[in-house]
Design an enzyme around this catalytic site. Structure first.
Site, PDB file in Angstrom:
ATOM      1  N   LYS A 184      -5.950  43.172  44.993  1.00 11.05           N
ATOM      2  CA  LYS A 184      -7.403  43.383  44.896  1.00 11.05           C
ATOM      3  C   LYS A 184      -8.096  43.017  46.200  1.00 11.05           C
ATOM      4  O   LYS A 184      -8.961  43.735  46.671  1.00 11.05           O
ATOM      5  CB  LYS A 184      -8.028  42.491  43.807  1.00 11.05           C
ATOM      6  CG  LYS A 184      -7.640  42.779  42.399  1.00 11.05           C
ATOM      7  CD  LYS A 184      -8.483  41.938  41.436  1.00 11.05           C
ATOM      8  CE  LYS A 184      -8.341  40.447  41.613  1.00 11.05           C
ATOM      9  NZ  LYS A 184      -7.066  39.866  41.217  1.00 11.05           N
ATOM     10  N   ARG A 192      -0.735  31.997  35.777  1.00 10.86           N
ATOM     11  CA  ARG A 192      -1.846  32.879  36.167  1.00 10.86           C
ATOM     12  C   ARG A 192      -1.710  34.251  35.513  1.00 10.86           C
ATOM     13  O   ARG A 192      -2.692  34.863  35.105  1.00 10.86           O
ATOM     14  CB  ARG A 192      -1.911  33.018  37.694  1.00 10.86           C
ATOM     15  CG  ARG A 192      -2.374  31.728  38.375  1.00 10.86           C
ATOM     16  CD  ARG A 192      -2.060  31.732  39.853  1.00 10.86           C
ATOM     17  NE  ARG A 192      -2.879  32.641  40.620  1.00 10.86           N
ATOM     18  CZ  ARG A 192      -2.562  33.077  41.845  1.00 10.86           C
ATOM     19  NH1 ARG A 192      -1.439  32.692  42.423  1.00 10.86           N
ATOM     20  NH2 ARG A 192      -3.371  33.879  42.492  1.00 10.86           N
TER      21      ARG A 192
HETATM   22  P1  AMP Z   1      -7.955  34.345  43.203  1.00 14.59           P
HETATM   23  O1  AMP Z   1      -7.764  34.095  44.648  1.00 14.59           O
HETATM   24  O2  AMP Z   1      -8.975  35.409  42.905  1.00 14.59           O
HETATM   25  O3  AMP Z   1      -6.652  34.574  42.471  1.00 14.59           O
HETATM   26  O4  AMP Z   1      -8.576  33.000  42.575  1.00 14.59           O
HETATM   27  C1  AMP Z   1      -7.907  31.767  42.682  1.00 14.59           C
HETATM   28  C2  AMP Z   1      -8.298  30.840  41.539  1.00 14.59           C
HETATM   29  O5  AMP Z   1      -9.719  30.611  41.567  1.00 14.59           O
HETATM   30  C3  AMP Z   1      -8.025  31.378  40.157  1.00 14.59           C
HETATM   31  O6  AMP Z   1      -6.691  31.159  39.733  1.00 14.59           O
HETATM   32  C4  AMP Z   1      -9.034  30.565  39.324  1.00 14.59           C
HETATM   33  O7  AMP Z   1      -8.597  29.234  39.134  1.00 14.59           O
HETATM   34  C5  AMP Z   1     -10.244  30.522  40.250  1.00 14.59           C
HETATM   35  N1  AMP Z   1     -11.148  31.680  40.036  1.00 14.59           N
HETATM   36  C6  AMP Z   1     -11.475  32.671  40.916  1.00 14.59           C
HETATM   37  N2  AMP Z   1     -12.337  33.536  40.377  1.00 14.59           N
HETATM   38  C7  AMP Z   1     -12.579  33.089  39.105  1.00 14.59           C
HETATM   39  C8  AMP Z   1     -13.372  33.565  38.022  1.00 14.59           C
HETATM   40  N3  AMP Z   1     -14.114  34.688  38.124  1.00 14.59           N
HETATM   41  N4  AMP Z   1     -13.368  32.846  36.875  1.00 14.59           N
HETATM   42  C9  AMP Z   1     -12.656  31.712  36.739  1.00 14.59           C
HETATM   43  N5  AMP Z   1     -11.860  31.215  37.715  1.00 14.59           N
HETATM   44  C10 AMP Z   1     -11.821  31.892  38.888  1.00 14.59           C
END
Ligand code: AMP
Length: 210
Positions: A13, A167
């Site tokens: 993404k 995750r």
């Molecule tokens: P990502 O880099 O988008 O995978 O985000 C890393 C981590 O940030 C995720 O595993 C969640 O712990 C937290 N996170 C990011 N975006 C969200 C969201 N919209 N809602 C809840 N947790 C989030």
């Protein structure tokens, strides 16, 4: 244009959001990056989010909704934006609706779980500048050293195999229902993630005109 990119962690993404952001000249808003920055800087939001992020759990809705609301109120979001990693729960999607945000399109990038485990397990990120590498598909010139800033490249804590499994579980149980949420509004398009980033980008950009 107001867009959402949906997909499991590691589906690409972030990379696709960057491409669209440049092509359409709209900001990429990544709640994951914003949260990591907050953790690094030890802000109030960061302190609240750290433990959940490291275990692969989601950060509470009210925290991310607060961060997102502040961000999209900024001037550069006037002509649209691309959301990368938000919403991740139905209440987050409902919060966007309640803010009066009219989403034009939701693009799901689909990659099978086995492929994601392979991708994330090999991902290395520079501690200094955040540049991303892969031990197999995109190695740095010197193992463990960033090509760009000579910083140390490391496995992100939440890319550890057991955390990736968590995750993925969270994605399938809590985030995947958003596909139905947006499909019922006629906004969802699905793109199958390809081996080559450029091929996925072409399909993603095509999907925006469908
Ligand atoms: P990502 O880099 O988008 O995978 O985000 C890393 C981590 O940030 C995720 O595993 C969640 O712990 C937290 N996170 C990011 N975006 C969200 C969201 N919209 N809602 C809840 N947790 C989030």
């Amino acid at each position: 244009m107001k867009l959402i990119l949906l997909g499991a962690p590691g589906a690409g993404k972030g990379t696709q959001a960057e491409v669209i952001s440049e092509k359409l000249n709209i900001p990429q808003i990544s709640t994951g990056n914003m949260l990591r920055e907050a953790v690094k800087n030890g802000t109030e939001y960061g302190l609240k989010a750290k433990a959940q992020m490291e275990s692969g759990a989601l950060v509470p809705d009210e925290v991310v909704i607060g961060i997102l609301k502040e961000r999209i109120a900024e001037d550069d979001c006037k002509n649209g934006f691309i959301l990368d990693g938000f919403p991740r729960t139905v209440p987050q999607a409902e919060a966007l609706d309640a803010m009066g945000v009219e989403i034009d399109k939701v693009v799901e990038i689909f990659v099978p779980d086995e492929k994601i485990q392979q991708r994330l397990g090999g991902r290395r990120v520079c501690e200094g500048c955040g540049a991303s590498y892969h031990t197999e598909f995109k190695p740095s010139k010197v193992d463990g050293v960033c090509d760009k800033c000579s910083g140390k490249t490391v496995l992100r804590k939440d890319d550890a195999p057991e955390t990736v499994l968590e995750r993925l579980k969270v994605y399938h149980t809590t985030t995947a229902p958003l596909k139905e949420y947006y499909d019922s509004k006629g906004k969802l398009v699905t793109v199958v993630g390809q081996e080559e980033v450029a091929d996925t980008s072409r399909l993603t950009l095509e999907a925006l005109t469908k």
